[in-house]
Design a protein around this motif. Structure first.
Motif, PDB file in Angstrom:
ATOM      1  N   THR A  57     -13.638  -1.042   9.164  1.00 12.25           N
ATOM      2  CA  THR A  57     -12.188  -1.025   8.987  1.00 12.25           C
ATOM      3  C   THR A  57     -11.794  -0.003   7.932  1.00 12.25           C
ATOM      4  OG1 THR A  57     -12.181  -2.722   7.248  1.00 12.25           O
ATOM      5  CG2 THR A  57     -12.095  -3.481   9.544  1.00 12.25           C
ATOM      6  N   ASP A  60      -7.546  -0.682   3.992  1.00  6.21           N
ATOM      7  CA  ASP A  60      -6.443  -1.649   4.079  1.00  6.21           C
ATOM      8  C   ASP A  60      -6.515  -2.500   5.344  1.00  6.21           C
ATOM      9  OD1 ASP A  60      -5.766   0.152   6.053  1.00  6.21           O
ATOM     10  OD2 ASP A  60      -3.934   0.872   5.073  1.00  6.21           O
ATOM     11  N   ARG A  62      -6.087  -1.861   8.402  1.00  3.39           N
ATOM     12  CA  ARG A  62      -5.123  -1.619   9.493  1.00  3.39           C
ATOM     13  C   ARG A  62      -5.774  -0.907  10.675  1.00  3.39           C
ATOM     14  NH1 ARG A  62       0.102   1.230   7.562  1.00  3.39           N
ATOM     15  NH2 ARG A  62      -1.347   2.483   6.318  1.00  3.39           N
ATOM     16  N   ASP A  82      -0.079  -3.688   9.825  1.00  2.00           N
ATOM     17  CA  ASP A  82      -0.632  -4.292   8.610  1.00  2.00           C
ATOM     18  C   ASP A  82      -1.919  -5.018   8.967  1.00  2.00           C
ATOM     19  OD1 ASP A  82       0.065  -7.209   9.238  1.00  2.00           O
ATOM     20  OD2 ASP A  82       2.038  -6.258   9.292  1.00  2.00           O
ATOM     21  N   ALA A  83      -2.587  -5.569   7.967  1.00  4.81           N
ATOM     22  CA  ALA A  83      -3.923  -6.118   8.153  1.00  4.81           C
ATOM     23  C   ALA A  83      -3.970  -7.333   9.063  1.00  4.81           C
ATOM     24  CB  ALA A  83      -4.531  -6.473   6.795  1.00  4.81           C
ATOM     25  N   SER A  85      -1.524  -8.075  11.559  1.00 12.39           N
ATOM     26  CA  SER A  85      -0.754  -7.905  12.786  1.00 12.39           C
ATOM     27  C   SER A  85      -1.662  -7.604  13.966  1.00 12.39           C
ATOM     28  CB  SER A  85       0.270  -6.775  12.636  1.00 12.39           C
ATOM     29  OG  SER A  85       1.197  -7.055  11.613  1.00 12.39           O
ATOM     30  N   TRP A 113      -5.539   8.417   7.955  1.00 12.76           N
ATOM     31  CA  TRP A 113      -5.463   7.403   6.904  1.00 12.76           C
ATOM     32  C   TRP A 113      -5.511   8.052   5.522  1.00 12.76           C
ATOM     33  CZ3 TRP A 113      -7.969   5.508   2.690  1.00 12.76           C
ATOM     34  CH2 TRP A 113      -7.544   4.256   2.226  1.00 12.76           C
ATOM     35  N   ASP A 118       0.723   7.431   7.683  1.00  8.33           N
ATOM     36  CA  ASP A 118       0.744   6.490   8.815  1.00  8.33           C
ATOM     37  C   ASP A 118       0.927   7.191  10.151  1.00  8.33           C
ATOM     38  OD1 ASP A 118       0.441   4.570   6.931  1.00  8.33           O
ATOM     39  OD2 ASP A 118       2.353   3.569   7.260  1.00  8.33           O
TER      40      ASP A 118
END
Length: 283
Positions: A57, A60, A62, A82-83, A85, A113, A118
């Motif tokens: 990962t 963060d 995401r 987000d982490a 979702s 990243w 984003d």
């Protein structure tokens, strides 16, 4: 589209470590080191249960890259706002796909990243060409067999292609890159969901046109792939040792003596230089 004829590259078989060109015909070596290399510095999570043995990962959490070592869908790559979702988009990579192609996607994600903008969550372009621009530039052409609402491009050698779903709501897939002959042990494919950012698809597509070969162990390469690809030994073979028959003509030829050569020795003496007079002896 009819399957292309097998391509022979040498009169004698090539064994051992080989370079495979084009790289999309190299198949999977059975491990994903090349695909994980761009994110080797990200957190690694080794799981004892579940479909994925390893999940890498972003710091963060995401971006998630899952590896299922014994499944047909070998890679599951996704990104979320987000982490906790659900994924905004997903890429599924099957077991026959060369990890060198996956590395192009993971490298683009690592760069996105690191930039902190984003970009890996941006909406895809409304123009289908933006996602496959490297393929169009490399001479991939549209297939006349595409169904209404879809676009298909084929590589010049007919051994790779891309399928794009532009408007058919009855199809879940957004864009699929494929390579190699159809079959459970040969066909490679990378399938992107419809909301995948176009620049990530383009980065993966560019890996299909990269002329850099993939290194493989010849005996592990599927025979159908070996017949289509160009195989070059990683270590060039040694030149053959000359046989006595090869050496015989060389031994029978002597260089001619030069005309007017000076003998190395002679009985004739040459006048020597005059010696200085010796002084008279004293009495």
């Amino acid at each position: 589209m009819p399957a292309p004829a097998p391509r022979t590259t040498a009169a004698t078989p090539v064994d051992g470590d080989v370079h495979v060109t084009p790289r999309y015909l190299a198949g999977s070596p059975g491990y994903g080191d090349a695909g994980f290399a761009p994110v080797a510095h990200w957190p690694h999570h080794h799981l004892d249960e579940g479909p994925h043995q390893l999940v890498v990962t972003s710091p963060d959490h995401r971006i998630r890259i899952g590896w299922a070592g014994d499944d047909y869908d070998l890679w599951t790559i996704s990104a979320a706002p987000d982490a906790v979702s659900g994924p905004q988009w997903t890429a599924i990579v099957n077991q026959n796909t060369p990890p060198e192609l996956v590395a192009a996607l993971t490298a683009a994600l690592a760069q996105d990243w690191a930039d902190g903008q984003d970009r890996f969550l941006t909406a895809p372009s409304p123009y289908w060409r933006d996602g496959v621009a490297p393929l169009v530039a490399a001479g991939w052409e549209r297939s006349g067999a595409a169904e209404l609402g879809t676009v298909e491009l084929d590589a010049p050698d007919g051994n790779a292609g891309v399928y794009i779903n532009r408007s058919r709501r009855d199809l879940e897939d957004g864009t699929q890159l494929w390579a190699s002959p159809a079959g459970w042990g040969t066909r490679a494919d990378i399938t992107f969901s419809p909301r995948t950012p176009s620049h990530l698809i383009a980065a993966t597509a560019a890996a299909f046109t990269d002329p850099t070969p993939a290194a493989r162990w010849r005996q592990s390469l599927h025979p159908r792939l070996a017949a289509l690809a160009q195989l070059t030994p990683v270590v060039p073979p040694r030149p053959p040792v000359p046989t006595p028959r090869d050496l015989r003509p060389r031994l029978g030829v002597r260089p001619p003596l030069p005309i007017g050569s000076v003998p190395r020795w002679s009985t004739a003496t040459t006048p020597s230089a005059a010696l200085p007079a010796r002084p008279a002896a004293r009495r």
